[in-house]
Write a protein that holds these residues in place. Structure first.
Motif, PDB file in Angstrom:
ATOM      1  N   ASP A  64       0.829  40.727  -7.801  1.00 34.78           N
ATOM      2  CA  ASP A  64       1.555  40.959  -8.938  1.00 34.78           C
ATOM      3  C   ASP A  64       2.701  40.052  -8.888  1.00 34.78           C
ATOM      4  O   ASP A  64       3.573  40.224  -7.842  1.00 34.78           O
ATOM      5  CB  ASP A  64       2.012  42.457  -9.023  1.00 34.78           C
ATOM      6  CG  ASP A  64       3.037  42.612 -10.360  1.00 34.78           C
ATOM      7  OD1 ASP A  64       3.373  41.609 -11.003  1.00 34.78           O
ATOM      8  OD2 ASP A  64       2.956  43.705 -10.610  1.00 34.78           O
ATOM      9  N   ASP A  66       5.172  39.256 -10.852  1.00 42.44           N
ATOM     10  CA  ASP A  66       6.344  39.509 -11.474  1.00 42.44           C
ATOM     11  C   ASP A  66       7.090  40.676 -10.975  1.00 42.44           C
ATOM     12  O   ASP A  66       8.408  41.099 -11.228  1.00 42.44           O
ATOM     13  CB  ASP A  66       6.058  39.947 -13.050  1.00 42.44           C
ATOM     14  CG  ASP A  66       5.622  38.773 -13.929  1.00 42.44           C
ATOM     15  OD1 ASP A  66       6.070  37.756 -13.522  1.00 42.44           O
ATOM     16  OD2 ASP A  66       4.878  39.262 -14.585  1.00 42.44           O
ATOM     17  N   GLN A  68       9.837  42.374  -8.748  1.00 40.11           N
ATOM     18  CA  GLN A  68      11.155  42.084  -8.383  1.00 40.11           C
ATOM     19  C   GLN A  68      11.628  42.908  -7.113  1.00 40.11           C
ATOM     20  O   GLN A  68      11.637  43.716  -6.893  1.00 40.11           O
ATOM     21  CB  GLN A  68      12.210  42.172  -9.571  1.00 40.11           C
ATOM     22  CG  GLN A  68      11.813  41.269 -10.633  1.00 40.11           C
ATOM     23  CD  GLN A  68      12.798  41.365 -11.809  1.00 40.11           C
ATOM     24  OE1 GLN A  68      12.334  42.045 -12.833  1.00 40.11           O
ATOM     25  NE2 GLN A  68      13.648  40.554 -12.076  1.00 40.11           N
ATOM     26  N   ASN A  74      12.101  37.346  -8.166  1.00 37.05           N
ATOM     27  CA  ASN A  74      10.552  37.400  -8.259  1.00 37.05           C
ATOM     28  C   ASN A  74      10.226  35.993  -8.029  1.00 37.05           C
ATOM     29  O   ASN A  74      11.383  35.084  -7.851  1.00 37.05           O
ATOM     30  CB  ASN A  74       9.753  37.998  -9.159  1.00 37.05           C
ATOM     31  CG  ASN A  74      10.114  37.349 -10.613  1.00 37.05           C
ATOM     32  OD1 ASN A  74      10.779  36.128 -10.621  1.00 37.05           O
ATOM     33  ND2 ASN A  74       9.738  37.957 -11.740  1.00 37.05           N
ATOM     34  N   PHE A  76       9.160  33.513  -9.770  1.00 36.29           N
ATOM     35  CA  PHE A  76       9.614  32.556 -10.993  1.00 36.29           C
ATOM     36  C   PHE A  76      11.141  32.388 -10.915  1.00 36.29           C
ATOM     37  O   PHE A  76      11.900  31.534 -10.781  1.00 36.29           O
ATOM     38  CB  PHE A  76       9.064  33.147 -12.068  1.00 36.29           C
ATOM     39  CG  PHE A  76       9.848  32.525 -13.418  1.00 36.29           C
ATOM     40  CD1 PHE A  76       9.445  31.061 -13.719  1.00 36.29           C
ATOM     41  CD2 PHE A  76      10.537  33.220 -13.928  1.00 36.29           C
ATOM     42  CE1 PHE A  76       9.972  30.494 -14.746  1.00 36.29           C
ATOM     43  CE2 PHE A  76      11.153  32.431 -15.390  1.00 36.29           C
ATOM     44  CZ  PHE A  76      10.801  31.310 -15.409  1.00 36.29           C
ATOM     45  N   MET A  91       4.315  29.390 -11.121  1.00 36.22           N
ATOM     46  CA  MET A  91       4.419  30.582 -11.533  1.00 36.22           C
ATOM     47  C   MET A  91       4.416  30.739 -13.336  1.00 36.22           C
ATOM     48  O   MET A  91       3.567  31.762 -13.590  1.00 36.22           O
ATOM     49  CB  MET A  91       5.813  31.224 -11.319  1.00 36.22           C
ATOM     50  CG  MET A  91       6.268  31.166  -9.853  1.00 36.22           C
ATOM     51  SD  MET A  91       4.927  31.685  -8.897  1.00 36.22           S
ATOM     52  CE  MET A  91       4.307  33.343  -9.269  1.00 36.22           C
ATOM     53  N   THR A  96       3.708  34.102 -15.616  1.00 40.31           N
ATOM     54  CA  THR A  96       4.774  34.856 -15.058  1.00 40.31           C
ATOM     55  C   THR A  96       5.477  35.427 -16.511  1.00 40.31           C
ATOM     56  O   THR A  96       5.438  34.657 -17.491  1.00 40.31           O
ATOM     57  CB  THR A  96       5.881  34.171 -14.453  1.00 40.31           C
ATOM     58  OG1 THR A  96       6.712  35.123 -13.708  1.00 40.31           O
ATOM     59  CG2 THR A  96       6.539  33.123 -15.158  1.00 40.31           C
ATOM     60  N   ASN A  97       6.172  36.620 -16.443  1.00 43.18           N
ATOM     61  CA  ASN A  97       6.797  37.215 -17.529  1.00 43.18           C
ATOM     62  C   ASN A  97       8.117  36.503 -17.789  1.00 43.18           C
ATOM     63  O   ASN A  97       8.954  36.670 -16.814  1.00 43.18           O
ATOM     64  CB  ASN A  97       7.043  38.603 -17.186  1.00 43.18           C
ATOM     65  CG  ASN A  97       7.660  39.460 -18.469  1.00 43.18           C
ATOM     66  OD1 ASN A  97       8.299  38.743 -19.502  1.00 43.18           O
ATOM     67  ND2 ASN A  97       7.659  40.895 -18.348  1.00 43.18           N
ATOM     68  N   LEU A 100      11.729  38.490 -18.053  1.00 41.79           N
ATOM     69  CA  LEU A 100      12.307  39.380 -16.722  1.00 41.79           C
ATOM     70  C   LEU A 100      13.729  38.904 -16.399  1.00 41.79           C
ATOM     71  O   LEU A 100      13.967  37.716 -16.787  1.00 41.79           O
ATOM     72  CB  LEU A 100      11.543  39.332 -15.510  1.00 41.79           C
ATOM     73  CG  LEU A 100      10.252  40.183 -15.687  1.00 41.79           C
ATOM     74  CD1 LEU A 100       9.420  40.126 -14.349  1.00 41.79           C
ATOM     75  CD2 LEU A 100      10.486  41.876 -15.824  1.00 41.79           C
TER      76      LEU A 100
END
Length: 202
Positions: A64, A66, A68, A74, A76, A91, A96-97, A100
């Motif tokens: 995973d 993402d 943190q 994280n 990214f 990433m 990646t999100n 966040l």
């Protein structure tokens, strides 16, 4: 080896970039998203130690990306904050999100703008749809951070031009209603003041 020891050895292998060991631990059924006391995962530890081959392996193995840690890092966000362009590219490619938040409530481009990481800002603006007008916990946009938290030099000027090229709102105020143009004038950043004026700031 007890489960906890196995996890600690797995995380140590990630910190060292030992892909063969990582593969061995994953084959033994270690949770690929296991965390240490700082809530750091194997992929974050590999990323923080610049072991990008190990990062790629862990992505492929299903980590995973993402999750943190206790300071909101994280891979990214760590890359954005610390100027790690290769990591950021990895990433982004991995999906990646982008929404966040750092511990100060910024998205990835926020600290990159603050710290003068021109290439990361350019990468995010040209390859993602990250929010260039995101407001963090203290009411600052990436543009405002680029103005008030650095030296107003060439890197900051380049970043501000990039933000403008990619649709930043040059009149979006801070939480006190102060405009980016006013902030640039308060700092005495004449070049940035002119860039903002040329972009229609008021």
């Amino acid at each position: 080896m007890a489960d906890n020891q196995l996890v600690q050895s797995f995380l140590a292998a990630a910190s060292e970039g030992d892909i063969a060991a990582l593969q061995n631990y994953v084959a033994q059924g270690v949770d690929i998203n296991a965390r240490n006391k700082q809530k750091r995962t194997a992929i974050l530890l590999a990323a923080m130690n610049d072991h990008y081959n190990a990062v790629e392996y862990l992505i492929e193995a299903g980590a995973d990306i993402d999750l943190q840690d206790e300071t909101c890092f994280n891979p990214f966000l760590y890359g954005c904050i610390n100027g790690k362009l290769e990591l950021v590219k990895l990433m982004v490619k991995a999906g990646t999100n982008l929404e966040l938040l750092t511990r100060f409530g910024g998205v990835g481009i926020t600290p990159a703008c603050e710290k003068g990481h021109v290439e990361i800002v350019r990468e995010l603006l040209t390859t993602t749809d990250i929010n260039v007008n995101h407001t963090n916990f203290v009411g600052w946009t990436p543009l405002i951070e680029a103005i008030i938290l650095n030296d107003g030099g060439e890197r900051q000027q380049t970043i501000i031009k990039l933000l403008i090229e990619h649709g930043v709102n040059v009149n979006m105020v801070d939480k006190y209603g102060v405009t980016p143009l006013t902030l640039a004038r308060q700092k005495g950043f004449k070049e940035i003041e002119q860039i903002l004026l040329d972009a229609g700031a008021c």
